[in-house]
Write an enzyme that holds these catalytic residues in place. Structure first.
Site, PDB file in Angstrom:
ATOM      1  N   GLY A 177       0.947  -1.666  -0.002  1.00 48.67           N
ATOM      2  CA  GLY A 177      -0.677  -0.198  -0.029  1.00 48.67           C
ATOM      3  C   GLY A 177       0.993   1.521  -0.096  1.00 48.67           C
ATOM      4  N   ALA A 179       0.544   4.172   1.936  1.00 49.73           N
ATOM      5  CA  ALA A 179       1.053   4.320   3.404  1.00 49.73           C
ATOM      6  C   ALA A 179       2.138   3.012   4.284  1.00 49.73           C
ATOM      7  CB  ALA A 179      -0.509   5.023   3.596  1.00 49.73           C
ATOM      8  N   CYS A 180       2.098   2.491   3.140  1.00 53.46           N
ATOM      9  CA  CYS A 180       3.220   1.064   3.914  1.00 53.46           C
ATOM     10  C   CYS A 180       4.457   1.031   3.245  1.00 53.46           C
ATOM     11  CB  CYS A 180       1.986  -0.665   3.819  1.00 53.46           C
ATOM     12  SG  CYS A 180       3.645  -1.683   4.918  1.00 53.46           S
ATOM     13  N   ILE A 181       5.391   1.168   4.857  1.00 52.11           N
ATOM     14  CA  ILE A 181       6.870   1.156   4.384  1.00 52.11           C
ATOM     15  C   ILE A 181       7.257  -0.144   4.939  1.00 52.11           C
ATOM     16  CG2 ILE A 181       6.793   3.504   4.358  1.00 52.11           C
ATOM     17  CD1 ILE A 181       7.581   3.309   7.180  1.00 52.11           C
ATOM     18  N   THR A 182       6.413  -1.670   4.828  1.00 52.71           N
ATOM     19  CA  THR A 182       7.014  -2.501   5.755  1.00 52.71           C
ATOM     20  C   THR A 182       8.175  -2.858   4.019  1.00 52.71           C
ATOM     21  OG1 THR A 182       4.596  -3.394   6.215  1.00 52.71           O
ATOM     22  CG2 THR A 182       6.253  -5.056   5.198  1.00 52.71           C
TER      23      THR A 182
END
Length: 330
Positions: A177, A179-182
């Site tokens: 996503g 907004a995801c920085i995994t």
């Protein structure tokens, strides 16, 4: 070791679907409806179960207008009242749960009071987990009539295990996503190859898949369907609307709304195990207009696929654009 990962990875921008001979006179004759659980919905799209995307008011509107939704799990003390409210209105209830000990007590309470939500989603960042499997089994024992989705996962092995444990659907996508920085924080995830992950998972799935994350354009919904998704979960593209949670912010004459990830510092209230970020998305007006546009674009996709229903999209050929390789995989 599985040989699934010997194939080349690709994502939404790398794929174009190949048109078939059209059989409908107008795209408006195309049927975009999808059955998920015991209900049929207008389109195979569900807003992400994030606090910056969904709230009570929007959930009511979506249910009233035959769209699927999943309420987020970030105010657990409100979930019971939410289910009761939806049922009092004659609407279906769809909630999220986690895997902490308190959640078992919540499931026990629902079973004891015979308050059964039609849909439950186990919402965990790393869904291929012994603890998720335990929760699947517990929910299906206590609330056998609820339609249970579990996730998030990234591999065919995970799909098999969660389905075998009793999940009615699995959710595919670890960190793709906006907004995801995994992938930046951990080195893991499906960011950059989300569509390939969906394809691999669909090869072994015997139950519905939800593609979660990585959607940037309406055409990506059709691509998700082609590679095995029954439902497509969308975050940033369904945030920023008039009905969306989040504050309105104006910068240089332009209007935005806040959007943040479920694993962000904003959501957690502290900087620990952060794998998400906050960002601004353009204000997009009423969500009904966006959902109507998504439906119309899907109708066009069905027309290009040479069919009348969503299932026709699953049969089309595709091109891997970055390597200009034609793939006739059905």
């Amino acid at each position: 070791m599985s040989n699934y990962f010997s194939v080349e990875a690709f994502d939404y921008d790398d794929i174009q679907l190949v048109p078939n001979k059209g059989i409908i006179k107008s795209r408006h004759d195309a049927d975009t409806s999808v059955k998920f659980g015991s209900r049929t919905f207008k389109i195979p799209v569900v807003p992400a179960n994030m606090e910056s995307v969904i709230n009570d008011e929007l959930a009511i509107w979506l249910a009233e207008n035959d769209y699927y939704y999943v309420m987020h799990r970030f105010h657990p003390e409100k979930r019971l009242d939410f289910i009761k409210m939806m049922h009092e209105k004659g609407l279906f209830a769809s909630i999220s749960v986690g895997i902490k000990e308190d959640e078992y007590s919540f499931i026990d309470q629902l079973a004891a009071e015979k308050i059964v939500p039609e849909y439950i989603t186990i919402d965990v960042a790393h869904g291929h987990s012994a603890y998720v499997i335990d929760m699947i089994k517990y929910i299906k024992e206590k609330l056998p009539d609820t339609f249970l989705t579990a996730g998030n996962i990234a591999t065919p092995e995970a799909v098999r295990e969660l389905e075998n444990a009793g999940a009615d659907a699995t959710k595919v996508g670890v960190g793709p996503g906006r907004a995801c920085i995994t992938k930046l924080k951990t080195g893991f995830g499906t960011g950059g190859w989300q569509l390939a992950a969906l394809r691999m998972c669909s090869k072994v799935a015997s139950k519905p898949l939800i593609a979660d994350g990585g959607i940037r354009y309406n055409g990506d919904i059709a691509k998700s369907v082609r590679f095995g998704a029954t439902m497509v979960m969308i975050g940033s593209m369904l945030a920023g609307h008039k009905e969306s949670p989040g504050n309105v912010i104006k910068i240089d004459g332009k209007t935005y709304k806040q959007y943040w990830g479920s694993a962000s510092e904003v959501q957690k209230g502290a900087y620990r195990n952060v794998e998400g970020k906050q960002m601004l998305v353009p204000y997009r007006g009423p969500i009904a207009d966006t959902l109507t546009e998504m439906q119309e674009d899907l109708q066009s996709s069905i027309s290009y696929a040479g069919g009348k229903t969503l299932s026709s999209i699953k049969l089309v050929d595709y091109v891997i654009v970055k390597n200009t390789i034609m793939n006739g995989d059905k």
